[in-house]
Scaffold this active site. Structure first.
Site, PDB file in Angstrom:
ATOM      1  N   LYS A 198       5.123   5.301  33.184  1.00  0.00           N
ATOM      2  CA  LYS A 198       4.832   5.624  34.584  1.00  0.00           C
ATOM      3  C   LYS A 198       4.806   4.351  35.448  1.00  0.00           C
ATOM      4  CE  LYS A 198       4.921   9.676  33.139  1.00  0.00           C
ATOM      5  NZ  LYS A 198       4.080  10.806  32.863  1.00  0.00           N
TER       6      LYS A 198
HETATM    7  C1  LIG Z   1       3.871  12.078  32.109  1.00  0.00           C
HETATM    8  C2  LIG Z   1       3.696  13.388  32.737  1.00  0.00           C
HETATM    9  C3  LIG Z   1       2.547  14.164  32.522  1.00  0.00           C
HETATM   10  C4  LIG Z   1       1.540  13.857  31.464  1.00  0.00           C
HETATM   11  O1  LIG Z   1       0.928  12.623  31.561  1.00  0.00           O
HETATM   12  P1  LIG Z   1       0.079  12.078  30.321  1.00  0.00           P
HETATM   13  O2  LIG Z   1      -0.725  10.951  30.909  1.00  0.00           O
HETATM   14  O3  LIG Z   1       1.055  11.613  29.294  1.00  0.00           O
HETATM   15  O4  LIG Z   1      -0.782  13.165  29.825  1.00  0.00           O
HETATM   16  C5  LIG Z   1       2.383  15.317  33.267  1.00  0.00           C
HETATM   17  N1  LIG Z   1       3.308  15.715  34.155  1.00  0.00           N
HETATM   18  C6  LIG Z   1       4.436  15.017  34.382  1.00  0.00           C
HETATM   19  C7  LIG Z   1       5.405  15.511  35.411  1.00  0.00           C
HETATM   20  C8  LIG Z   1       4.685  13.847  33.660  1.00  0.00           C
HETATM   21  O5  LIG Z   1       5.823  13.173  33.852  1.00  0.00           O
END
Ligand SMILES: *Cc1c(COP(=O)(O)O)cnc(C)c1O
Length: 383
Positions: free
Chosen positions: A183
């Site tokens: 992210k």
């Molecule tokens: C990465 C992601 C998540 C989940 O995030 P985590 O921190 O890994 O639980 C949820 N929704 C979207 C659209 C994502 O890309």
């Protein structure tokens, strides 16, 4: 050909970040403590929201929110199928039904119209996804939800630093951010809930730590009662100080990271304009500031004479990593076999699911890296 593999994503971690984490490890307090409290405060200040709660992941955040909203058997959760699997899985695990709505073919965003068509008397919550770092058109969705008395939780996993109509995603309403390593900012694993609903925030604080009114840090350091007791059964979803100190440092550089991502994205747009087998996502038609979490293209499989999977394989053979965001949830084994889903339900989602591909994009990439990606693409497509 590149001699060194270019991953599709890589976290930006400096020696000073490593030193800061090492200091926490040496400090004697490594789980949720002062760093987590500081990170919550700084994140809320940055976003401009009244409160933020640090969590073990975005998925953990969605889980506690679903619990707080009382999502259970007989309830419906409206969300796109073109997203990460977490929200749909949580709905199923709660005994509820995920109701998938189609997305715009070229922005991958849900709309108030598609959501309105999917609403029933069982709809309990709407979970729009701010896709790839751009923003969903929230105002009509919020108006619809208010009229129908349905909750809205924004999936802001791609949207750290995204602005919608001049307000930062997370400033109003309830939003969940992710700090997974791919992210825009990372804590290793982690997430943050931002909400302007004080009662909900209080519930989440309790539910993320066993349902006690306080956590271990509160008890030891803040002089609160060590005799805290369970007010309601909760989970174990707190963020450690090891993660939070990294989050504090990443947050301070988020704007810089996103500016670099935007520069690289504009470079991609320019260089890919001549490759008509690839169709990048379109800009939305309302004012946003894009966080450029992902640079997504769709492969014209007819024109290219190859499948998306082969395209990705060929790029990998040329030392270029790519990502797939996302394979439509309703076409995955469990959802087809156990949840009564089928191909044909969501044409735009399916069209993209078969053609979508994320090109390398992260702040430490260079213009040369973008050139390498484009050159490899041209070679694969025999241009
Ligand atoms: C990465 C992601 C998540 C989940 O995030 P985590 O921190 O890994 O639980 C949820 N929704 C979207 C659209 C994502 O890309």
């Amino acid at each position: 050909m590149r001699s060194k593999f270019l991953p599709f994503s890589a976290p930006t971690i400096t020696e000073d970040d490593i030193t800061a984490v090492a200091e926490v490890l040496r400090s004697g307090w490594i789980t949720t403590g002062q760093k987590a409290a500081d990170f919550e405060k700084k994140f809320a200040e940055h976003i401009g929201c009244p409160a933020a709660v640090a969590l073990a992941s975005a998925t953990a955040g969605m889980h506690v929110v679903f619990n707080a909203l009382g999502i259970g058997p007989g309830d419906e959760v409206i969300t796109p199928s073109m997203t990460w699997v977490s929200t749909a899985n949580l709905a199923v695990l709660a005994g509820a039904m995920p109701v998938f709505v189609d997305v715009d073919r070229d922005t991958l965003m849900v709309s108030s119209e598609s959501i309105a068509a999917a609403m029933t008397s069982k709809t309990k919550v709407i979970v729009p996804v701010h896709f790839a770092g751009s923003a969903v058109d929230m105002d009509p969705i919020l108006a619809l939800a208010k009229k129908q008395g349905v909750a809205v939780v924004e999936d802001a996993a791609h949207a750290a630093g995204t602005f919608y109509k001049g307000r930062q995603v997370g400033k109003t309403g309830t939003s969940i951010f992710s700090f997974h390593p791919i992210k825009n900012m990372t804590t290793g694993e982690g997430g943050m809930l931002c909400s302007d609903d004080a009662a909900l925030t209080e519930r989440i604080r309790r539910l993320k730590f066993h349902g006690l009114g306080v956590d271990a840090f509160d008890r030891q350091m803040q002089g609160r009662s060590p005799q805290a007791e369970v007010l309601e059964p909760g989970y174990k979803y707190n963020m450690t100080d090891i993660s939070a100190v990294l989050g504090l440092r990443q947050l301070a550089r988020l704007e810089e990271f996103n500016a670099k991502r935007a520069d690289l994205a504009m470079l991609y747009r320019k260089r890919l304009a001549e490759i008509d087998e690839l169709l990048p996502l379109a800009d939305v038609k309302y004012p946003v500031r894009h966080a450029w979490h992902l640079f997504i293209v769709r492969l014209n499989t007819d024109k290219a004479g190859m499948s998306r999977d082969d395209f990705m394989k060929e790029l990998k053979a040329r030392n270029i990593g790519t990502g797939l965001h996302f394979r439509a949830i309703h076409l995955q084994k469990y959802y087809l076999e156990k949840m009564g889903m089928r191909r044909g339900m969501l044409p735009n989602t399916e069209w993209n699911s078969d053609r979508i591909c994320s090109l390398p994009l992260f702040p430490t990439m260079t213009g040369q890296d973008v050139d390498d990606v484009v050159d490899a693409i041209k070679e694969v497509l025999k241009k």
